[in-house]
Design an enzyme around this catalytic site. Sequence first.
Site, PDB file in Angstrom:
ATOM      1  N   LEU A 210       0.832  -1.209   0.000  1.00  0.00           N
ATOM      2  CA  LEU A 210       0.000   0.000   0.000  1.00  0.00           C
ATOM      3  C   LEU A 210       0.867   1.261   0.000  1.00  0.00           C
ATOM      4  O   LEU A 210       0.542   2.249  -0.665  1.00  0.00           O
ATOM      5  CB  LEU A 210      -0.917   0.006   1.230  1.00  0.00           C
ATOM      6  CG  LEU A 210      -2.084  -0.990   1.230  1.00  0.00           C
ATOM      7  CD1 LEU A 210      -2.746  -1.025   2.610  1.00  0.00           C
ATOM      8  CD2 LEU A 210      -3.107  -0.639   0.160  1.00  0.00           C
ATOM      9  N   GLU A 211       1.968   1.221   0.723  1.00  0.00           N
ATOM     10  CA  GLU A 211       2.888   2.362   0.772  1.00  0.00           C
ATOM     11  C   GLU A 211       3.506   2.626  -0.604  1.00  0.00           C
ATOM     12  O   GLU A 211       3.666   3.784  -1.014  1.00  0.00           O
ATOM     13  CB  GLU A 211       4.004   2.098   1.797  1.00  0.00           C
ATOM     14  CG  GLU A 211       3.559   2.123   3.249  1.00  0.00           C
ATOM     15  CD  GLU A 211       3.499   3.548   3.813  1.00  0.00           C
ATOM     16  OE1 GLU A 211       3.546   4.508   3.024  1.00  0.00           O
ATOM     17  OE2 GLU A 211       3.401   3.676   5.042  1.00  0.00           O
ATOM     18  N   ILE A 212       3.848   1.578  -1.315  1.00  0.00           N
ATOM     19  CA  ILE A 212       4.432   1.734  -2.647  1.00  0.00           C
ATOM     20  C   ILE A 212       3.470   2.480  -3.565  1.00  0.00           C
ATOM     21  O   ILE A 212       3.848   3.449  -4.235  1.00  0.00           O
ATOM     22  CB  ILE A 212       4.796   0.356  -3.234  1.00  0.00           C
ATOM     23  CG1 ILE A 212       5.989  -0.248  -2.473  1.00  0.00           C
ATOM     24  CG2 ILE A 212       5.111   0.465  -4.727  1.00  0.00           C
ATOM     25  CD1 ILE A 212       6.283  -1.694  -2.820  1.00  0.00           C
TER      26      ILE A 212
END
Length: 221
Positions: A210-212
């Site tokens: 999700l961070e990517i």
Amino acid sequence: MQMNTDIKQHSHTERLFASATDVWQAMQEHRFVVDIERDRLPADSFARYLSYEGRFVETAMAIFGYALVKADTIAHKHWLIGVLNALSTEQVPYFERTLAALGLPASHIDAPLPVPVTAFDSGMLEIARQRTYEEVIVSMLAAEWMYGTWCTRANQTPSSNPFVREWVALHAEPTFLNQVQWLKDQVNGWSEQRFDFARSSAIFRKVLALEIDFHSACYAA
């Protein structure tokens, strides 16, 4: 039999890290991170990123609020109260001050967010609402350990952009790194019975993925 013995010689956080080296490395080598390290991040991309991240602070407060309610000891609750205080007295003012300095209009608060940004927000909040205290802690460990790692590295060659430089420094200072260590200590302190590796590993990987996507969104026009 030997394999089980070898696994137990590693800490819980080492096992989590080993289970997610591909997504961890993808985030450490993300365009956003590399652009900051090489002092070439476009100003408009950073402004978009800050507007997304600033709106996530409220969600972060809710996440740690759920962790506070679910925590099992007064010491843990005490620490989490400190985290909430830091978010409200340090991070919120930072975003208010910086977004104003960047000249972002007040209308950005109500502007539609890109799908990866809302996915990150809703995905993290879902973990906090529906999962156990342990799983909430693992989710925040993934995010904050990741930030502490690349920001510590990037802080060694500070950006020429003062807003970028301040943001990186906030995540490389002792206060933030102590929080990362607290999260690690939490996870490593759990018994084998309390630490559900399969579920924890899935959450650890999910948060990094999700961070990517979240960090890629700031490059969209």
